[in-house]
Write a protein that holds these residues in place. Structure first.
Motif, PDB file in Angstrom:
ATOM      1  N   VAL A 260       0.866  -1.182   0.000  1.00  0.00           N
ATOM      2  CA  VAL A 260       0.000   0.000   0.000  1.00  0.00           C
ATOM      3  C   VAL A 260       0.905   1.235   0.000  1.00  0.00           C
ATOM      4  O   VAL A 260       1.759   1.389   0.873  1.00  0.00           O
ATOM      5  CB  VAL A 260      -0.937  -0.003   1.223  1.00  0.00           C
ATOM      6  CG1 VAL A 260      -1.725   1.293   1.304  1.00  0.00           C
ATOM      7  CG2 VAL A 260      -1.884  -1.198   1.147  1.00  0.00           C
ATOM      8  N   CYS A 297      -7.367   4.368   9.667  1.00  0.00           N
ATOM      9  CA  CYS A 297      -6.281   3.394   9.840  1.00  0.00           C
ATOM     10  C   CYS A 297      -6.355   2.715  11.210  1.00  0.00           C
ATOM     11  O   CYS A 297      -6.268   3.380  12.243  1.00  0.00           O
ATOM     12  CB  CYS A 297      -4.929   4.087   9.681  1.00  0.00           C
ATOM     13  SG  CYS A 297      -3.565   2.937   9.939  1.00  0.00           S
ATOM     14  N   PRO A 298      -6.494   1.390  11.226  1.00  0.00           N
ATOM     15  CA  PRO A 298      -6.581   0.699  12.517  1.00  0.00           C
ATOM     16  C   PRO A 298      -5.252   0.687  13.260  1.00  0.00           C
ATOM     17  O   PRO A 298      -5.205   0.375  14.444  1.00  0.00           O
ATOM     18  CB  PRO A 298      -6.996  -0.726  12.126  1.00  0.00           C
ATOM     19  CG  PRO A 298      -6.530  -0.894  10.720  1.00  0.00           C
ATOM     20  CD  PRO A 298      -6.601   0.451  10.087  1.00  0.00           C
ATOM     21  N   MET A 299      -4.157   1.028  12.551  1.00  0.00           N
ATOM     22  CA  MET A 299      -2.847   1.046  13.204  1.00  0.00           C
ATOM     23  C   MET A 299      -2.482   2.460  13.651  1.00  0.00           C
ATOM     24  O   MET A 299      -1.412   2.669  14.237  1.00  0.00           O
ATOM     25  CB  MET A 299      -1.771   0.522  12.244  1.00  0.00           C
ATOM     26  CG  MET A 299      -2.018  -0.888  11.739  1.00  0.00           C
ATOM     27  SD  MET A 299      -2.102  -2.089  13.075  1.00  0.00           S
ATOM     28  CE  MET A 299      -0.420  -2.080  13.651  1.00  0.00           C
ATOM     29  N   ILE A 301      -1.582   5.096  11.857  1.00  0.00           N
ATOM     30  CA  ILE A 301      -0.435   5.719  11.176  1.00  0.00           C
ATOM     31  C   ILE A 301      -0.910   6.535   9.974  1.00  0.00           C
ATOM     32  O   ILE A 301      -2.075   6.447   9.567  1.00  0.00           O
ATOM     33  CB  ILE A 301       0.598   4.664  10.710  1.00  0.00           C
ATOM     34  CG1 ILE A 301      -0.039   3.668   9.734  1.00  0.00           C
ATOM     35  CG2 ILE A 301       1.222   3.969  11.889  1.00  0.00           C
ATOM     36  CD1 ILE A 301       0.949   2.740   9.085  1.00  0.00           C
ATOM     37  N   ILE A 303      -0.122   6.920   6.172  1.00  0.00           N
ATOM     38  CA  ILE A 303       0.587   6.238   5.083  1.00  0.00           C
ATOM     39  C   ILE A 303       1.409   7.241   4.262  1.00  0.00           C
ATOM     40  O   ILE A 303       2.347   6.864   3.562  1.00  0.00           O
ATOM     41  CB  ILE A 303      -0.418   5.462   4.181  1.00  0.00           C
ATOM     42  CG1 ILE A 303       0.282   4.534   3.198  1.00  0.00           C
ATOM     43  CG2 ILE A 303      -1.325   6.414   3.429  1.00  0.00           C
ATOM     44  CD1 ILE A 303       1.026   3.418   3.817  1.00  0.00           C
ATOM     45  N   CYS A 311       2.341  -0.712   9.248  1.00  0.00           N
ATOM     46  CA  CYS A 311       1.284  -0.840   8.226  1.00  0.00           C
ATOM     47  C   CYS A 311       1.019  -2.305   7.923  1.00  0.00           C
ATOM     48  O   CYS A 311       1.899  -3.028   7.479  1.00  0.00           O
ATOM     49  CB  CYS A 311       1.689  -0.102   6.955  1.00  0.00           C
ATOM     50  SG  CYS A 311       0.473  -0.319   5.641  1.00  0.00           S
ATOM     51  N   ILE A 312      -0.218  -2.748   8.158  1.00  0.00           N
ATOM     52  CA  ILE A 312      -0.567  -4.147   7.903  1.00  0.00           C
ATOM     53  C   ILE A 312      -1.155  -4.327   6.501  1.00  0.00           C
ATOM     54  O   ILE A 312      -1.675  -5.380   6.175  1.00  0.00           O
ATOM     55  CB  ILE A 312      -1.540  -4.690   8.968  1.00  0.00           C
ATOM     56  CG1 ILE A 312      -2.803  -3.817   9.051  1.00  0.00           C
ATOM     57  CG2 ILE A 312      -0.867  -4.787  10.315  1.00  0.00           C
ATOM     58  CD1 ILE A 312      -3.908  -4.395   9.910  1.00  0.00           C
ATOM     59  N   THR A 313      -1.112  -3.295   5.691  1.00  0.00           N
ATOM     60  CA  THR A 313      -1.636  -3.289   4.306  1.00  0.00           C
ATOM     61  C   THR A 313      -3.094  -3.767   4.248  1.00  0.00           C
ATOM     62  O   THR A 313      -3.451  -4.591   3.409  1.00  0.00           O
ATOM     63  CB  THR A 313      -0.762  -4.117   3.336  1.00  0.00           C
ATOM     64  OG1 THR A 313      -0.847  -5.481   3.666  1.00  0.00           O
ATOM     65  CG2 THR A 313       0.664  -3.658   3.332  1.00  0.00           C
ATOM     66  N   CYS A 314      -3.911  -3.213   5.138  1.00  0.00           N
ATOM     67  CA  CYS A 314      -5.331  -3.572   5.119  1.00  0.00           C
ATOM     68  C   CYS A 314      -6.071  -2.811   4.021  1.00  0.00           C
ATOM     69  O   CYS A 314      -7.222  -3.134   3.707  1.00  0.00           O
ATOM     70  CB  CYS A 314      -5.962  -3.280   6.467  1.00  0.00           C
ATOM     71  SG  CYS A 314      -5.976  -1.526   6.878  1.00  0.00           S
ATOM     72  N   ALA A 315      -5.423  -1.768   3.472  1.00  0.00           N
ATOM     73  CA  ALA A 315      -5.950  -1.016   2.322  1.00  0.00           C
ATOM     74  C   ALA A 315      -7.181  -0.165   2.640  1.00  0.00           C
ATOM     75  O   ALA A 315      -7.828   0.345   1.722  1.00  0.00           O
ATOM     76  CB  ALA A 315      -6.243  -1.952   1.144  1.00  0.00           C
ATOM     77  N   LEU A 316      -7.504  -0.003   3.920  1.00  0.00           N
ATOM     78  CA  LEU A 316      -8.658   0.835   4.247  1.00  0.00           C
ATOM     79  C   LEU A 316      -8.387   2.294   3.889  1.00  0.00           C
ATOM     80  O   LEU A 316      -9.301   3.048   3.545  1.00  0.00           O
ATOM     81  CB  LEU A 316      -9.005   0.699   5.737  1.00  0.00           C
ATOM     82  CG  LEU A 316      -9.464  -0.694   6.159  1.00  0.00           C
ATOM     83  CD1 LEU A 316      -9.836  -0.724   7.624  1.00  0.00           C
ATOM     84  CD2 LEU A 316     -10.649  -1.166   5.306  1.00  0.00           C
ATOM     85  N   CYS A 317      -7.100   2.689   3.949  1.00  0.00           N
ATOM     86  CA  CYS A 317      -6.768   4.064   3.562  1.00  0.00           C
ATOM     87  C   CYS A 317      -6.971   4.255   2.046  1.00  0.00           C
ATOM     88  O   CYS A 317      -7.266   5.366   1.602  1.00  0.00           O
ATOM     89  CB  CYS A 317      -5.342   4.415   3.972  1.00  0.00           C
ATOM     90  SG  CYS A 317      -4.114   3.243   3.408  1.00  0.00           S
TER      91      CYS A 317
END
Ligand code: SF4
Ligand code: SF4
Length: 529
Positions: A260, A297-299, A301, A303, A311-317
């Motif tokens: 991401v 962002c659940p973390m 941060i 991006i 970044c867990i690359t969940c792509a919600l951003c």
């Protein structure tokens, strides 16, 4: 530890007594950052979009698999458990649909672990930390806990407000309800786990009537606590501080792996007043600095700060920013899945090889759209030698395991020669060797087998419990899914033996045409011929 920055020149009007340096200690207690920073609460806003929908789907599938699997039945006949997936610790068996694995066949489990490892290599090298973002249990359960939190306390703003509010009856009710449901989810999680190790309906009845073994309650308690603490309280801290996977994955990524990415080559310079800045002739990028990508962002941060371990690359951003771009009438993909290689090429295009991004270099001045020279990441990006090699390896190991599995005999025999004495000379002049034989019936069907000797001229057998009667063959009844231990004596006359050691085989043939054999050695004092 010190770093030398500048050597101070001596004063022109006199000799210094020693060299002096302008220096700052690199590692000083005054400036040193703590290894662990106190947690700042994160209140992720609900995202919507394609990736969020995909995450809901993955969450439903993974949770469904976890909770439902122990309740699936599989008919294996009257002599075996009918649970589709069962780790039968008592009898040391692993049942998986039509496959039944015995302890000595642990190499199948090892093979599956190797396949899982290569699968993770394949996924990580192609689509980055997709495991972390979509399928990791921590991610899935945190998502589930957030669903509960939002349902009770509301979305981001309401939760922040509630968090800051004094303890009123409303706040107490909401907080107690939330934590109670979280604990219930933890109990369900621990409860589902124990059902993989025993017949699920029977164990459930035992658990409810308090007749289950203590270890079952202990396991539920441990998993309830870990699920509640990891999913509800620690959340992103598990990924940041406890999980080794982010560090390992860093070594697996390369410039062609998808991650991401904030495409600053089109987003910078960011401006909250883009229209005004443009009207003033200033160069502005696509980012309007709305922070929509940060609040989902659940973390916790941003991006736009670049690739980060958190970044867990969940792509919600991506979903959040695509939504903003759509509202602004701009192309989606300011934040997107991209490879480092494509990113570097686009950055070189936007900056003209210099240091400053010039948005006009990547935009068509007439249409305002991105120019054709901009590299767009597509599915072809993930097909390359490295991913193909991982894929071929994965398929090859899978095929080998399937072939071995389909060719495996449901009957097996282990033969162990007595260590001492190696042989006994009987009064009639014959030689007797003792063996411990184990015959394995690895199917849930009773069988009758006939045991014979092959390659031992004049050889015969007697059973330890058979009053010494010598037999050319022995008929044995095998219980389903059982090991039959046998104390067996093999007899031969010295005249029929070639020397001190004679190789021969023990053969079993079942009534349904299955054959199994084991090599053995007949020991004798020496050649008598
Ligand atoms: S930066 Fe984006 S992809 Fe990374 S964890 Fe946050 S929302 Fe997910
Ligand atoms: S959501 Fe998009 S436009 Fe808004 S701050 Fe993030 S990157 Fe910039």
């Amino acid at each position: 530890m010190v770093s030398l920055i500048n050597k101070v020149e001596p004063p022109p009007d006199g000799k210094p007594d020693t060299d002096r340096y302008e220096v700052e200690p690199v590692n000083s207690p005054k400036t040193r950052q703590p290894l662990y920073a106190p947690r700042k609460k994160i209140f992720p806003k609900r995202a919507s979009g394609n990736f969020r929908r995909f995450k809901w789907l993955v969450m439903l599938i993974t949770l469904g698999i976890y909770y439902i699997t122990p309740w699936l039945r599989w008919d294996r006949g009257p002599y075996a458990p009918d649970q589709a997936v069962l780790v039968d610790l008592e009898n040391r068996r692993f049942f998986f649909l039509f496959i039944e694995i015995w302890p000595q066949e642990f190499y199948y489990v090892a093979g599956m672990l190797v396949m899982a490892g290569i699968g993770l290599f394949l996924v990580t090298s192609t689509v980055g930390r997709a495991w972390c973002g979509y399928a990791c249990p921590q991610t899935v359960w945190v998502d589930l806990f957030l669903v509960v939190e939002r349902a009770i306390e509301g979305d981001r703003n309401a939760r922040i407000k509630l968090d800051k509010a004094p303890w009123t009856a409303d706040k107490v009710i909401k907080r107690v309800s939330k934590h109670a449901i979280w604990i219930l989810i933890g109990v369900a999680t621990g409860g589902a786990w124990i059902f993989y190790f025993a017949d699920a309906p029977t164990l459930l009845a035992q658990v409810v009537t308090l007749e289950a073994p203590a270890v079952a309650y202990f396991t539920i308690a441990i998993l309830t606590a870990t699920t509640y603490v990891f999913g509800g309280l620690l959340r992103e801290q598990v990924c940041t501080y406890m999980c080794p996977w982010p560090r390992i994955q860093g070594a697996m990524l390369d410039e062609h792996s998808l991650t991401v990415t904030y495409n600053d080559w089109r987003g910078e310079p960011r401006s909250r007043h883009a229209k005004k800045a443009a009207a003033e002739g200033k160069s502005v990028g696509d980012c309007v600095d709305c922070n929509a990508c940060v609040v989902v962002c659940p973390m916790g941060i941003d991006i736009r700060d670049g690739q980060q371990l958190e970044c867990i690359t969940c792509a919600l951003c991506i979903d959040a920013c695509d939504d903003v771009m759509t509202k602004l009438g701009k192309e989606k993909g300011l934040i997107s899945y991209a490879t480092l290689s494509d990113y570097n090429a686009n950055m070189a295009l936007a900056s003209g090889g210099g240091q400053v991004v010039q948005p006009a270099r990547v935009r068509d001045s007439a249409t305002g759209r991105l120019v054709a020279a901009v590299r767009r990441t597509n599915w072809r990006s993930i097909i390359r030698p490295r991913s193909v090699i991982y894929f071929v390896l994965l398929v090859a190991i899978g095929l080998v395991m399937l072939t071995v599995l389909s060719l495996r005999s449901p009957l097996a025999m282990n033969v162990l020669h007595d260590r001492n004495p190696l042989y006994v000379e009987l009064r009639d002049g014959s030689i007797r060797n003792g063996f411990d034989v184990k015959i394995l019936n690895m199917t849930p069907t009773p069988r009758t087998v006939v045991l014979n000797l092959e390659g031992l001229e004049g050889g015969s057998m007697s059973l330890a419990d058979g009053r010494g009667e010598k037999l050319e063959s022995v008929e044995l009844a095998l219980e389903p899914d059982q090991v039959l231990p046998l104390r067996l004596y093999v007899h031969a006359t010295p005249a029929d033996l070639d020397g001190r050691q004679t190789k021969f085989r023990m053969i079993i043939n079942s009534n349904d045409g299955i054959r199994s054999a084991a090599d053995a050695t007949f020991e004798a004092p020496g050649a008598r011929r």
